[in-house]
Design a protein around this motif. Structure first.
Motif, PDB file in Angstrom:
ATOM      1  N   HIS A   1       9.904  60.453 -39.411  1.00  0.00           N
ATOM      2  CA  HIS A   1       9.575  59.552 -40.512  1.00  0.00           C
ATOM      3  C   HIS A   1       8.406  60.053 -41.349  1.00  0.00           C
ATOM      4  O   HIS A   1       7.976  59.386 -42.276  1.00  0.00           O
ATOM      5  N   GLY A   2       7.874  61.195 -41.012  1.00  0.00           N
ATOM      6  CA  GLY A   2       6.737  61.701 -41.765  1.00  0.00           C
ATOM      7  C   GLY A   2       6.886  63.185 -42.032  1.00  0.00           C
ATOM      8  O   GLY A   2       7.633  63.600 -42.913  1.00  0.00           O
ATOM      9  N   LEU A   3       6.217  63.979 -41.230  1.00  0.00           N
ATOM     10  CA  LEU A   3       6.209  65.429 -41.438  1.00  0.00           C
ATOM     11  C   LEU A   3       7.605  66.007 -41.627  1.00  0.00           C
ATOM     12  O   LEU A   3       7.812  66.881 -42.458  1.00  0.00           O
ATOM     13  N   ASN A   4       8.566  65.522 -40.860  1.00  0.00           N
ATOM     14  CA  ASN A   4       9.903  66.113 -40.892  1.00  0.00           C
ATOM     15  C   ASN A   4      10.923  65.236 -41.610  1.00  0.00           C
ATOM     16  O   ASN A   4      12.124  65.380 -41.386  1.00  0.00           O
ATOM     17  N   ARG A   5      10.445  64.369 -42.469  1.00  0.00           N
ATOM     18  CA  ARG A   5      11.365  63.434 -43.119  1.00  0.00           C
ATOM     19  C   ARG A   5      12.336  64.143 -44.061  1.00  0.00           C
ATOM     20  O   ARG A   5      13.360  63.568 -44.425  1.00  0.00           O
ATOM     21  N   ASP A   6      12.012  65.369 -44.474  1.00  0.00           N
ATOM     22  CA  ASP A   6      12.904  66.102 -45.377  1.00  0.00           C
ATOM     23  C   ASP A   6      14.026  66.812 -44.620  1.00  0.00           C
ATOM     24  O   ASP A   6      14.887  67.432 -45.247  1.00  0.00           O
TER      25      ASP A   6
ATOM     26  N   LEU B   1       3.705  63.226 -29.552  1.00  0.00           N
ATOM     27  CA  LEU B   1       4.588  63.576 -30.663  1.00  0.00           C
ATOM     28  C   LEU B   1       6.017  63.278 -30.238  1.00  0.00           C
ATOM     29  O   LEU B   1       6.460  63.749 -29.189  1.00  0.00           O
TER      30      LEU B   1
ATOM     31  N   ASN C   1       7.478  59.440 -34.832  1.00  0.00           N
ATOM     32  CA  ASN C   1       6.380  59.730 -35.763  1.00  0.00           C
ATOM     33  C   ASN C   1       6.571  61.040 -36.525  1.00  0.00           C
ATOM     34  O   ASN C   1       5.874  61.304 -37.495  1.00  0.00           O
ATOM     35  N   LEU C   2       7.529  61.844 -36.133  1.00  0.00           N
ATOM     36  CA  LEU C   2       7.779  63.104 -36.856  1.00  0.00           C
ATOM     37  C   LEU C   2       8.888  62.969 -37.896  1.00  0.00           C
ATOM     38  O   LEU C   2       8.717  63.345 -39.051  1.00  0.00           O
TER      39      LEU C   2
ATOM     40  N   GLU D   1       4.463  73.707 -34.085  1.00  0.00           N
ATOM     41  CA  GLU D   1       3.271  74.074 -34.867  1.00  0.00           C
ATOM     42  C   GLU D   1       2.284  72.907 -34.932  1.00  0.00           C
ATOM     43  O   GLU D   1       1.076  73.105 -34.868  1.00  0.00           O
TER      44      GLU D   1
ATOM     45  N   ARG E   1       8.394  72.943 -36.511  1.00  0.00           N
ATOM     46  CA  ARG E   1       7.258  72.155 -37.020  1.00  0.00           C
ATOM     47  C   ARG E   1       6.610  71.320 -35.922  1.00  0.00           C
ATOM     48  O   ARG E   1       5.389  71.164 -35.886  1.00  0.00           O
TER      49      ARG E   1
END
Lengths: 208, 208
Positions: B73-78, B66, B70-71, B95, B92
């Motif tokens: 641009h995806g899960l944490n893109r907001d 991780l 990869n974070l 988690e 996150r």
């Protein structure tokens, strides 16, 4: 010690030779994918997902099951049930599933996910063949009769608002990869239906 | 077909016999954990994490890395870079790492993670022995000299605000499981230091 010896070779010492999805998946003997279970509360999603995961495990495959229990108490613990939070909940589930697929695993995701737009968004994160939508098709009457968590009773009593099937819509999939007649058939029969799909699609190597 | 036969036995048909972390990890021949790399930008975190992951892969182990790429641009893109978003970013990540550990994998997490409070929060999500903090200890002068992404130069020019080491603090770990002298030693030597720690702690089975 082959790896250590290789990295002592002067010409590759600094090379960042990243592992990728393909190499991880090959080492696991499987084709990574997410099996996305959608359906009403009480439809049987988790029961069937559990059976599929056990079958895959018994075949030596590597899996993970994402569901409300391990997500709402961790990664998504900051989210409530507003419209925006509901969308964000599914977005994070899908992004987490994508990470697991990138890691080479077969992921089972079990969420009511009642809206087509959310499921389309989830699907859009994956490559062709990686997103397997499973419509756990149980008529409302049967799901409500089962009511394993007593939620329908509470929704009918007005104690839960926006409950899918009662006062909030469920948009049935139109082109799910798999549709399970989960109101009438036994969970193990339905789990086998999914296993046959995975086997035909060569998502895992046959038992040697 | 043992699994299918079992689930046909009337008394266990509806049993939800969940796989757990222990069973998954045993099947993978490893003890799941997160190896949490912390250190300045340019310290060498990703380079070393890559080498460790390759070594584990060469030994047949199952891993995932991780990192910001990869974070973010995806899960944490907001998420942006405000104080609150920075904390949420690490939450996150931690988690997500916990889900991967639950899946039985050895996770490598490579983030500057400059604050002790954030790393303590991350550690609190794991059981004893599951969180291995690796301090990639490179002096600022050396990290700035390397400046692989040109970020220090931009920070010095005032083009990036709150840059760790320049105008934002880095709180060095006081009790990291592993400290790497990454300013002077070669990445492969440092990766081997981590591999020895994992071997001694029996995080993976020795090669047969």
């Amino acid at each position: 010690m082959a790896e250590t010896e290789r990295s002592h070779a002067p010409n590759v010492r600094w090379q960042t030779f990243d592992l990728d999805k393909q190499r991880r998946a090959t080492a696991m003997g499987q084709k990574p994918a997410v099996i996305w279970f959608t359906g009403l509360s009480g439809a049987g999603k988790s029961t069937i997902a559990n059976l599929v995961e056990k079958s895959l495990f018994a075949r030596g495959r590597h899996t993970y099951l994402l569901d409300g229990d391990n997500l709402r108490h961790g990664l998504n613990r900051d989210l409530g049930f507003s419209e925006a939070d509901r969308v964000e909940n599914i977005r994070r589930v899908a992004e987490a599933a994508r990470l697991f697929v990138d890691a080479g695993l077969i992921v089972l995701a079990s969420f009511i996910s009642p809206y087509r737009s959310d499921r389309r968004m989830a699907r859009s994160l994956f490559e062709d063949g990686e997103f397997i939508e499973v419509f756990v098709d149980t008529p409302l009457e049967i799901a409500e009769q089962r009511d394993p968590k007593g939620l329908y009773k509470r929704a009918r009593a007005g104690l839960i608002k926006d409950f899918t099937g009662i006062d909030s819509p469920y948009e049935a999939p139109e082109q799910a990869e798999i549709r399970l007649e989960a109101g009438t058939q036994e969970p193990d029969v339905l789990a086998n239906q999914i296993m046959r799909y995975l086997c035909r699609g060569q998502y895992f190597e046959p038992m040697s």
